[in-house]
Design a protein around this motif. Sequence first.
Motif, PDB file in Angstrom:
ATOM      1  N   ALA A 456     -19.648  58.314 -29.691  1.00 41.63           N
ATOM      2  CA  ALA A 456     -20.686  59.301 -30.006  1.00 41.63           C
ATOM      3  C   ALA A 456     -21.215  60.015 -28.769  1.00 41.63           C
ATOM      4  CB  ALA A 456     -21.839  58.627 -30.745  1.00 41.63           C
ATOM      5  N   VAL A 457     -21.076  59.385 -27.587  1.00 34.80           N
ATOM      6  CA  VAL A 457     -21.709  59.956 -26.389  1.00 34.80           C
ATOM      7  C   VAL A 457     -20.729  60.294 -25.269  1.00 34.80           C
ATOM      8  CG1 VAL A 457     -23.826  58.673 -26.883  1.00 34.80           C
ATOM      9  CG2 VAL A 457     -22.150  57.705 -25.297  1.00 34.80           C
ATOM     10  N   LYS A 458     -19.452  59.987 -25.443  1.00 30.64           N
ATOM     11  CA  LYS A 458     -18.533  60.158 -24.316  1.00 30.64           C
ATOM     12  C   LYS A 458     -18.379  61.613 -23.883  1.00 30.64           C
ATOM     13  CE  LYS A 458     -14.212  60.030 -27.033  1.00 30.64           C
ATOM     14  NZ  LYS A 458     -13.584  61.256 -26.552  1.00 30.64           N
ATOM     15  N   ASP A 459     -18.704  62.560 -24.774  1.00 28.19           N
ATOM     16  CA  ASP A 459     -18.599  63.974 -24.414  1.00 28.19           C
ATOM     17  C   ASP A 459     -19.937  64.562 -23.971  1.00 28.19           C
ATOM     18  OD1 ASP A 459     -15.853  64.110 -24.998  1.00 28.19           O
ATOM     19  OD2 ASP A 459     -16.277  64.345 -27.127  1.00 28.19           O
ATOM     20  N   VAL A 460     -20.930  63.707 -23.771  1.00 29.11           N
ATOM     21  CA  VAL A 460     -22.224  64.189 -23.286  1.00 29.11           C
ATOM     22  C   VAL A 460     -22.099  64.552 -21.803  1.00 29.11           C
ATOM     23  CG1 VAL A 460     -24.610  63.543 -22.769  1.00 29.11           C
ATOM     24  CG2 VAL A 460     -23.583  62.901 -24.959  1.00 29.11           C
ATOM     25  N   ALA A 461     -22.500  65.774 -21.472  1.00 33.26           N
ATOM     26  CA  ALA A 461     -22.466  66.215 -20.074  1.00 33.26           C
ATOM     27  C   ALA A 461     -23.811  66.002 -19.398  1.00 33.26           C
ATOM     28  CB  ALA A 461     -22.078  67.691 -19.998  1.00 33.26           C
ATOM     29  N   GLU A 462     -24.888  66.205 -20.168  1.00 31.31           N
ATOM     30  CA  GLU A 462     -26.224  66.090 -19.571  1.00 31.31           C
ATOM     31  C   GLU A 462     -27.261  65.878 -20.664  1.00 31.31           C
ATOM     32  OE1 GLU A 462     -29.199  68.671 -16.615  1.00 31.31           O
ATOM     33  OE2 GLU A 462     -27.495  69.634 -17.610  1.00 31.31           O
ATOM     34  N   THR A 463     -28.273  65.077 -20.358  1.00 32.44           N
ATOM     35  CA  THR A 463     -29.415  64.922 -21.258  1.00 32.44           C
ATOM     36  C   THR A 463     -30.675  65.306 -20.498  1.00 32.44           C
ATOM     37  OG1 THR A 463     -29.657  62.595 -20.625  1.00 32.44           O
ATOM     38  CG2 THR A 463     -28.359  63.067 -22.598  1.00 32.44           C
ATOM     39  N   GLU A 464     -31.600  65.944 -21.192  1.00 28.77           N
ATOM     40  CA  GLU A 464     -32.835  66.383 -20.536  1.00 28.77           C
ATOM     41  C   GLU A 464     -34.006  66.262 -21.503  1.00 28.77           C
ATOM     42  OE1 GLU A 464     -34.675  70.252 -18.127  1.00 28.77           O
ATOM     43  OE2 GLU A 464     -32.762  70.418 -19.200  1.00 28.77           O
ATOM     44  N   ALA A 465     -35.028  65.531 -21.084  1.00 29.70           N
ATOM     45  CA  ALA A 465     -36.273  65.452 -21.842  1.00 29.70           C
ATOM     46  C   ALA A 465     -37.189  66.544 -21.295  1.00 29.70           C
ATOM     47  CB  ALA A 465     -36.906  64.080 -21.692  1.00 29.70           C
ATOM     48  N   LEU A 466     -37.324  67.633 -22.043  1.00 27.39           N
ATOM     49  CA  LEU A 466     -38.111  68.774 -21.568  1.00 27.39           C
ATOM     50  C   LEU A 466     -39.592  68.427 -21.516  1.00 27.39           C
ATOM     51  CD1 LEU A 466     -36.332  71.595 -23.615  1.00 27.39           C
ATOM     52  CD2 LEU A 466     -35.834  70.806 -21.290  1.00 27.39           C
ATOM     53  N   ASN A 467     -40.024  67.604 -22.462  1.00 29.22           N
ATOM     54  CA  ASN A 467     -41.391  67.093 -22.501  1.00 29.22           C
ATOM     55  C   ASN A 467     -41.361  65.881 -23.420  1.00 29.22           C
ATOM     56  OD1 ASN A 467     -41.680  68.137 -25.265  1.00 29.22           O
ATOM     57  ND2 ASN A 467     -41.854  70.159 -24.294  1.00 29.22           N
ATOM     58  N   ALA A 468     -42.499  65.400 -23.848  1.00 30.65           N
ATOM     59  CA  ALA A 468     -42.537  64.176 -24.651  1.00 30.65           C
ATOM     60  C   ALA A 468     -41.860  64.333 -26.005  1.00 30.65           C
ATOM     61  CB  ALA A 468     -43.981  63.729 -24.848  1.00 30.65           C
ATOM     62  N   ARG A 469     -41.739  65.565 -26.500  1.00 29.35           N
ATOM     63  CA  ARG A 469     -41.219  65.756 -27.851  1.00 29.35           C
ATOM     64  C   ARG A 469     -39.908  66.529 -27.919  1.00 29.35           C
ATOM     65  NH1 ARG A 469     -45.460  68.535 -31.447  1.00 29.35           N
ATOM     66  NH2 ARG A 469     -43.811  68.182 -32.983  1.00 29.35           N
ATOM     67  N   GLU A 470     -39.436  67.056 -26.821  1.00 25.83           N
ATOM     68  CA  GLU A 470     -38.235  67.897 -26.876  1.00 25.83           C
ATOM     69  C   GLU A 470     -37.103  67.317 -26.034  1.00 25.83           C
ATOM     70  OE1 GLU A 470     -39.189  72.382 -27.523  1.00 25.83           O
ATOM     71  OE2 GLU A 470     -40.565  71.648 -25.974  1.00 25.83           O
ATOM     72  N   LEU A 471     -35.950  67.150 -26.689  1.00 27.71           N
ATOM     73  CA  LEU A 471     -34.764  66.601 -26.041  1.00 27.71           C
ATOM     74  C   LEU A 471     -33.618  67.597 -26.158  1.00 27.71           C
ATOM     75  CD1 LEU A 471     -33.205  64.074 -24.841  1.00 27.71           C
ATOM     76  CD2 LEU A 471     -32.561  63.584 -27.217  1.00 27.71           C
ATOM     77  N   THR A 472     -32.937  67.822 -25.050  1.00 25.13           N
ATOM     78  CA  THR A 472     -31.755  68.676 -25.042  1.00 25.13           C
ATOM     79  C   THR A 472     -30.555  67.840 -24.619  1.00 25.13           C
ATOM     80  OG1 THR A 472     -33.019  70.664 -24.491  1.00 25.13           O
ATOM     81  CG2 THR A 472     -30.659  70.708 -24.024  1.00 25.13           C
ATOM     82  N   VAL A 473     -29.490  67.914 -25.400  1.00 21.04           N
ATOM     83  CA  VAL A 473     -28.256  67.193 -25.091  1.00 21.04           C
ATOM     84  C   VAL A 473     -27.142  68.224 -24.955  1.00 21.04           C
ATOM     85  CG1 VAL A 473     -26.647  65.390 -25.788  1.00 21.04           C
ATOM     86  CG2 VAL A 473     -29.062  65.222 -26.443  1.00 21.04           C
TER      87      VAL A 473
END
Length: 555
Positions: A456-473
């Motif tokens: 499920a995650v092997k193609d993840v390049a980057e994860t970013e928590a923009l703030n407490a409620r927003e996640l970008t994958v």
Amino acid sequence: MKKVAALTALLLCCAWPSSGVPAFDPEKVTGPRIERLCLVIVANADAQVLAAENGELDILGDIARPADIDRLSADPDLEMSLARGFHAFFLLMNNTRAPWNDRIVRQAAAQSIDRNSMVRSIYSGYCEPINSWLPPVSPWASPDGTRNIFDRAAAREKLLSRGYRFNFAGKLTAPDGRPLPKITLLAPLARVTPTTAEMAERLADSLNAAGFDVEVEPLDFSAMIARLDRKDYSLAVLAWSMGRNPDSLYSFYHSSMDVAGGYNMTGTRDAALDAALTKLRFAPDKASAERASAEAQRLLGELVPSVPVYSRFSVAAVSKKWRNVLSTDRITADNMWTLVMAEPRDGTARTMTMALAEEPRSLNPFTASSAYSWQVLGMIYEGLIASNPFTLEDMPGLAEEWRVETEGEGAAAHTVLRFRLKENLRWNDGTPLTAGDLKATIDFIHKNEIPRFFDAVKDVAETEALNARELTVTMKGVSYWYLDNVAGLPWMPARIVENVKDWQNWDPLDREEKFGPRGLVGAGPFMLEEYHPGEYVMMKRNPCYLRLPKETERR
């Protein structure tokens, strides 16, 4: 089949509506409305039925034996539910070991099995024979997935064409003239899953009639899974819940998933199949996914890395002492919605009891592989996205909204997943649940290449928590399936995953915390209260659950 039709008609009269306007809006459901849920460990099928009849079990799911279904259907104190589900039962063949490393031999084995006769005699119409690597209920399944391919004469010709011969006893001799060695077929214990054990014996009989020398070896389920993980087997029987999407085929049959603890337990490695499955995995849209799915299933039909045998209807029994029990034509009553909504009809607060057919040997979410372990763990963890029980379409879970975007062009094109969490989410220990926790979970699984979730995650390049409620994958490529793959991970607090010293040996129940923190901290509807091996697993309501009734105080 008349019996099935009659039961289905009965159930449709009793079940909540499964089409048209639903009886309620799933997004407005509140619960759990029970304080405690006791998962009673009852391995023996006869004991399960007796406990349901005596009122000792409120919910009994996964009822497989036709005689049990008929018996419980006649009980006026029980309400039955039936659904055509995504269950699929396979005969696994170790493609790395002779004679199953020969595609033609695998084809011959598949043609030697009289699925229709076996399923009819064992399940009395409560299952359907299949010849597809996706269950027939799936909109992605091959259109000829229920075609009967049984042809023992054709199987014999295939074996002869590969240089195999038959001795005076009708047993196969290998192309080098030596007798084919005895083949062991791994199967669960009959006292735990009697119909599966019986099916294993029937499969062995079919293969023996075709000239193979097969003997069934009954094993504790956890021990059997451990053998499969190590590919320390020749043949085995195993059922899977395939899920809504055909993307599961990648996990089961792509060569990159042929790792210790991975789902490619057959050791399948084929370049053409890999190419088709890669197209399926990275399909940018539904049309591309449909073409790739059809091609992958065509190739699986030629390679036969495993033998599809049947897809079973799900059947469950629930005591009429409970109200707000949900069943549809897609899910039986032993589902999470029932556990969240159910209340005693008489208004008297009490513990709900539910059967757990096998010991949950491991409660380490990173290594647990059995359905029985995840029957417990699945109540503790909550996904970013949930599934509507009436339509099976996506609906909000921990995330209140999400977007799937494609950035870049050509070879640089990639998918970006953007999640916005609901407000005021908390873990079951009362601490805030933030996007940083989700980032930590993904990063931990990715860094450690944990087999159960690495797909499920092997193609993840980057994860970013923009703030407490927003996640970008940000993903490495473009895929129609990335959203479901990432959203369904077992989310944990950052302070938990960052302090797991050895994920393979971590025991969340270990008071000494030798390999990591003690406790199963999640955001699901229930949390673990106590576990008495051989007796029961007691779950209690998560006081911080996102769907908790407003009148219930959240700490």
